[in-house]
Design a protein around this motif. Structure first.
Motif: not given
Length: 231
Positions: A159-185
Motif C-alpha cells: 500500500h505504501v508503494a501505491r502512494v507516490r513518494d510515500a515512505t514507511l516509518a521504521e517505528t512499529v507500534l505494537h497495540a498502541p490502543a490496548a490500554f485505557d490510561y485514564g481520563p485525559g491521559r
C-alpha cells in the motif's frame, strides 16, 4: 505546521497517534492545537485532561465541514503546530485538511486491511497532491505484541508503494490502543505507563518531525515573531 493523521477504518490507532504526538510536541515548548474533522472525542479528551490537571495542556478546535481553509489560515498564527485527526471518511473537510497539510501520517494494520476502504484512502492521498504537491505521506505499521509477521509487512509495503513518494516509518507500534490510561491521559503521561509503548511513541515522534526540513521551522519562527510584533 499542519500534520494530518488519517487511516482507512475506524480503529482507535489514528486517535492514539494524534494525541501522543500532540503531547510530545507540547512538551517541547511548542504551542499545539489538536483538531478533529468530526465528532467531539478530541475536545472531550482535552477537557478531561484540563480538568484532571494533566500537563501539558492541549488546546483543541473543531475543523467543521465549511470554510476549512479560512479556519486553518486564522489558526496558523496562533499555534506553532496543528495536528488534525482527519478521520476515515472522504469528506470535503478531510480533503481540505489534506490539501493544507505539510505531512500526513497513516497508521495501518497489515493484518486488518479492508482493501476497498484502503484503496479509497490511497486515491484520496494521491488526489490531494494535485492541490498540495509538497505534501509528505508517512505510513506507520501497527501490529499486535508479536508482529508484524512477513505477510503483514508485505501488505503494508504494497500500500505504501501505491502512494507516490510515500515512505514507511521504521517505528512499529505494537497495540498502541490496548490500554485505557485514564481520563485525559495517554501512554506518555500515565502514572504507570508501558515503557515500551511510550518509547515507541517517542521514536515515532522523532521520525515524524525528522521528515520536515529544518527550514520550515525557521520560517515559522520568523512568522511567529512578526505576528507577536503586531499583537
Amino acid at each position: 505546521m499542519i500534520i494530518a493523521i488519517v487511516n482507512q477504518h475506524s480503529s482507535p490507532d489514528r486517535t492514539v497517534v494524534a494525541r501522543n504526538l500532540a503531547v510530545l510536541r507540547a512538551r517541547s515548548g511548542r504551542r499545539v492545537c489538536l483538531m478533529t474533522t468530526g465528532g467531539t472525542s478530541e475536545s472531550d479528551w482535552c477537557n478531561e485532561r484540563s480538568n484532571a490537571g494533566v500537563r501539558p495542556w492541549i488546546d483543541t478546535r473543531q475543523v467543521g465541514s465549511r470554510a476549512v481553509r479560512t479556519r486553518l489560515a486564522a489558526l496558523r498564527p496562533l499555534f506553532n503546530d496543528i495536528l488534525i485527526d482527519a478521520g476515515t471518511r472522504d469528506t470535503d473537510g478531510c480533503r481540505c485538511v489534506l490539501a493544507a497539510s505539510r505531512l500526513v501520517v497513516v497508521p495501518v494494520r497489515g493484518g486488518a486491511l479492508d482493501l476497498d476502504l484502503q484503496y479509497r484512502l490511497l486515491a484520496r492521498l494521491n488526489g490531494a497532491r494535485a492541490f498540495n504537491p509538497g505534501m509528505r505521506v508517512l505510513f506507520v505499521a501497527v501490529s499486535g505484541p508479536a508482529g508484524p509477521d512477513a505477510s503483514e509487512r508485505a501488505a503494508v509495503l504494497a500500500h505504501v508503494a501505491r502512494v507516490r513518494d510515500a515512505t514507511l516509518a521504521e517505528t512499529v507500534l505494537h497495540a498502541p490502543a490496548a490500554f485505557d490510561y485514564g481520563p485525559g491521559r495517554c501512554v506518555l503521561d500515565a502514572a504507570t505507563c508501558d515503557p515500551d509503548a511510550a518509547a515507541e511513541m517517542r521514536t515515532l515522534y522523532d521520525e515524524v518531525y525528522a521528515t520536515v526540513p529544518k527550514m520550515v521551522f525557521a520560517v515559522e519562527a520568523q512568522m511567529g515573531a512578526a505576528h507577536a510584533l503586531w499583537r
